[in-house]
Design an enzyme around this catalytic site. Structure first.
Site, mmCIF file in Angstrom:
data_model
loop_
_atom_site.group_PDB
_atom_site.id
_atom_site.type_symbol
_atom_site.label_atom_id
_atom_site.label_comp_id
_atom_site.label_asym_id
_atom_site.label_seq_id
_atom_site.Cartn_x
_atom_site.Cartn_y
_atom_site.Cartn_z
ATOM 1 N N ARG A 1 71.974 17.240 5.925
ATOM 2 C CA ARG A 1 73.135 17.272 5.016
ATOM 3 C C ARG A 1 73.822 18.638 4.995
ATOM 4 N NH1 ARG A 1 71.730 13.271 6.215
ATOM 5 N NH2 ARG A 1 70.864 11.589 4.982
ATOM 6 N N SER B 1 72.967 9.116 -3.033
ATOM 7 C CA SER B 1 71.775 9.879 -3.434
ATOM 8 C C SER B 1 72.224 11.156 -4.131
ATOM 9 C CB SER B 1 70.942 10.260 -2.219
ATOM 10 O OG SER B 1 70.495 9.105 -1.578
ATOM 11 N N GLU C 1 72.528 16.803 -3.724
ATOM 12 C CA GLU C 1 73.262 16.489 -2.487
ATOM 13 C C GLU C 1 74.746 16.349 -2.837
ATOM 14 O OE1 GLU C 1 71.514 13.535 0.078
ATOM 15 O OE2 GLU C 1 73.489 12.786 0.680
HETATM 16 C C1 LIG Z 1 76.900 4.025 -2.463
HETATM 17 C C2 LIG Z 1 76.808 5.261 -1.614
HETATM 18 C C3 LIG Z 1 75.904 5.313 -0.561
HETATM 19 C C4 LIG Z 1 75.798 6.459 0.228
HETATM 20 N N1 LIG Z 1 74.913 6.454 1.253
HETATM 21 C C5 LIG Z 1 74.803 7.547 2.030
HETATM 22 C C6 LIG Z 1 73.881 7.579 3.132
HETATM 23 O O1 LIG Z 1 73.190 6.609 3.425
HETATM 24 N N2 LIG Z 1 73.802 8.713 3.852
HETATM 25 C C7 LIG Z 1 74.561 9.818 3.586
HETATM 26 O O2 LIG Z 1 74.441 10.829 4.289
HETATM 27 N N3 LIG Z 1 75.427 9.819 2.553
HETATM 28 C C8 LIG Z 1 75.584 8.721 1.784
HETATM 29 N N4 LIG Z 1 76.459 8.728 0.730
HETATM 30 C C9 LIG Z 1 77.218 9.971 0.420
HETATM 31 C C10 LIG Z 1 78.581 10.101 1.136
HETATM 32 O O3 LIG Z 1 79.122 8.836 1.439
HETATM 33 C C11 LIG Z 1 78.470 10.943 2.395
HETATM 34 O O4 LIG Z 1 78.016 12.246 2.107
HETATM 35 C C12 LIG Z 1 79.824 11.051 3.122
HETATM 36 O O5 LIG Z 1 79.618 11.639 4.378
HETATM 37 C C13 LIG Z 1 80.841 11.873 2.355
HETATM 38 O O6 LIG Z 1 82.107 11.686 2.951
HETATM 39 P P1 LIG Z 1 83.446 11.767 2.090
HETATM 40 O O7 LIG Z 1 84.584 11.606 3.013
HETATM 41 O O8 LIG Z 1 83.390 10.826 0.951
HETATM 42 O O9 LIG Z 1 83.355 13.261 1.584
HETATM 43 P P2 LIG Z 1 83.804 13.836 0.166
HETATM 44 O O10 LIG Z 1 82.909 13.297 -0.886
HETATM 45 O O11 LIG Z 1 85.261 13.664 -0.017
HETATM 46 O O12 LIG Z 1 83.478 15.379 0.388
HETATM 47 C C14 LIG Z 1 82.134 15.811 0.525
HETATM 48 C C15 LIG Z 1 82.145 17.276 0.959
HETATM 49 O O13 LIG Z 1 82.649 17.378 2.270
HETATM 50 C C16 LIG Z 1 83.828 18.197 2.302
HETATM 51 N N5 LIG Z 1 84.759 17.567 3.250
HETATM 52 C C17 LIG Z 1 85.201 16.285 3.263
HETATM 53 N N6 LIG Z 1 86.009 16.090 4.307
HETATM 54 C C18 LIG Z 1 86.080 17.275 4.958
HETATM 55 C C19 LIG Z 1 86.780 17.717 6.116
HETATM 56 N N7 LIG Z 1 87.573 16.906 6.829
HETATM 57 N N8 LIG Z 1 86.639 19.009 6.502
HETATM 58 C C20 LIG Z 1 85.861 19.857 5.796
HETATM 59 N N9 LIG Z 1 85.171 19.500 4.691
HETATM 60 C C21 LIG Z 1 85.286 18.214 4.289
HETATM 61 C C22 LIG Z 1 84.371 18.211 0.886
HETATM 62 O O14 LIG Z 1 85.108 19.390 0.636
HETATM 63 C C23 LIG Z 1 83.069 18.149 0.086
HETATM 64 O O15 LIG Z 1 82.486 19.411 -0.018
HETATM 65 C C24 LIG Z 1 76.603 7.590 -0.059
HETATM 66 C C25 LIG Z 1 77.520 7.530 -1.110
HETATM 67 C C26 LIG Z 1 77.622 6.388 -1.886
HETATM 68 C C27 LIG Z 1 78.637 6.345 -2.996
#
Ligand SMILES: Cc1cc2nc3c(=O)[nH]c(=O)nc-3n(C[C@H](O)[C@H](O)[C@H](O)COP(=O)(O)OP(=O)(O)OC[C@H]3O[C@@H](n4cnc5c(N)ncnc54)[C@H](O)[C@@H]3O)c2cc1C
Length: 308
Positions: free
Chosen positions: A176, A226, A296
């Site tokens: 992560r 998580s 996380e």
């Molecule tokens: C129901 C559910 C299940 C999930 N299951 C998993 C799982 O199995 N495994 C897992 O790893 N995660 C899981 N997650 C967490 C999440 O989906 C992941 O961490 C995902 O990769 C986050 O992507 P996002 O676009 O939503 O990022 P955001 O939540 O929008 O941002 C997260 C972080 O990344 C940064 N960021 C986003 N996009 C960029 C970019 N283009 N450039 C630079 N920084 C950026 C943001 O500034 C922030 O710090 C889950 C979440 C939920 C709600």
């Protein structure tokens, strides 16, 4: 926010859109978060580069958001600019076993392209509700796979305004974590390499993992997945359960009864309640087991420093 900034922003944004006082609750899977002063939906790498340059020159703070599925945004919202990489910046192309996608593409969209081309290796990510950029930055992973396994290279915007391409091995990808957070990079897009497979098998694997998620995870409530990272040698959910914290509630925030690793918005939770609950869980686990639970979930818009 300064008129000058908004005027110049208007000139940069040709295809995207920007909104004032945009509630972040609309852009987080927690369904929580106060207004962002300005929220920009971007549509090209050059737009992102120019917006960042403008914000820096006028000292307007800015934050990058993908699908908001790993975020807790404060009730007061975000002073400054939120740059959203979403649908307007989500092209996905395939060339043989390589899939190239813009950062705003959803992992679901990429999974469909992989499935249609009978490419295997992306099944683990199909059910993660994030954007590609968020997943690359976080090195998202599930069910034994992680972005690190399939990434070829990543297009990044540096704080100096340069667009560079880094090979996956130079991304410092670990659990992560990636170099993105250490260097303040913005992921613009990336390439992944998958393997030829059987469409039917790929579909079955995706369906099986989606079923496993529905059975084990509290998908019926808003959350950010998580809440805590896995502490070395332990499972976060098991520690929380063993501490008797399943169902522990602060206002509308609750440690899920279905999966203790998830803090859910059980109904009308505020960011303050979620954050307080997270701190309480950290404290209780530290006292009982001597283990530090690192969140996380990433915190945005809180005035005081959040201890990660
Ligand atoms: C129901 C559910 C299940 C999930 N299951 C998993 C799982 O199995 N495994 C897992 O790893 N995660 C899981 N997650 C967490 C999440 O989906 C992941 O961490 C995902 O990769 C986050 O992507 P996002 O676009 O939503 O990022 P955001 O939540 O929008 O941002 C997260 C972080 O990344 C940064 N960021 C986003 N996009 C960029 C970019 N283009 N450039 C630079 N920084 C950026 C943001 O500034 C922030 O710090 C889950 C979440 C939920 C709600």
């Amino acid at each position: 926010m300064e008129q000058k900034f908004q005027k110049q922003l208007q000139q940069i944004i040709t295809h995207g859109a920007f909104f004032e006082n945009e509630p972040m609750s609309r852009h987080t899977t927690f369904g929580i978060g106060g207004p962002a002063d300005i929220f920009v939906d971007v549509s090209s790498a050059d737009e992102i580069r120019q917006i960042c340059q403008l914000a820096r020159s006028l000292e307007v703070p800015f934050f990058i958001v993908g699908n908001g599925s790993n975020l807790l945004v404060s009730d007061e919202g975000i002073r400054g600019l939120v740059i959203h990489l979403g649908k307007s910046f989500s092209e996905v192309e395939r060339d043989g076993e390589i899939i190239k996608a813009q950062a705003g593409a959803s992992l679901g969209k990429i999974a469909r392209v992989a499935l249609d081309a009978s490419l295997t290796g992306f099944e683990f990510a199909a059910g993660i509700p994030g954007s590609f950029g968020g997943a690359v930055s976080m090195n998202a992973g599930a069910y034994g796979g992680e972005m690190k396994d399939i990434l070829v290279d990543v297009d990044l915007l540096t704080p100096q305004g340069e667009i560079v391409t880094l090979k996956a091995e130079d991304m410092d990808l670990s659990y992560r974590h990636s170099i993105v957070f250490d260097k303040d990079y913005i992921v613009l897009g990336a390439r992944i390499r998958l393997q030829p497979g059987q469409e039917q098998e790929i579909r079955e694997k995706m369906d099986q993992l989606a079923r496993a998620r529905r059975e084990k995870q509290p998908l019926e409530y808003p959350s950010a997945g998580s809440t805590f990272k896995r502490p070395t040698g332990y499972f976060a959910g098991k520690l929380i359960q063993d501490a008797g914290l399943k169902g522990y509630t602060v206002g509308g925030a609750m440690v899920s009864e279905k999966h203790a690793g998830f803090v859910v918005n059980h109904g009308g939770a505020t960011a303050r309640e979620v954050r307080f609950l997270i701190c309480q869980v950290q404290k209780k686990i530290q006292d009982k087991f001597g283990v530090h639970m690192e969140p996380e979930v990433r915190f945005l818009g809180f005035e005081d420093e959040v201890v990660q």
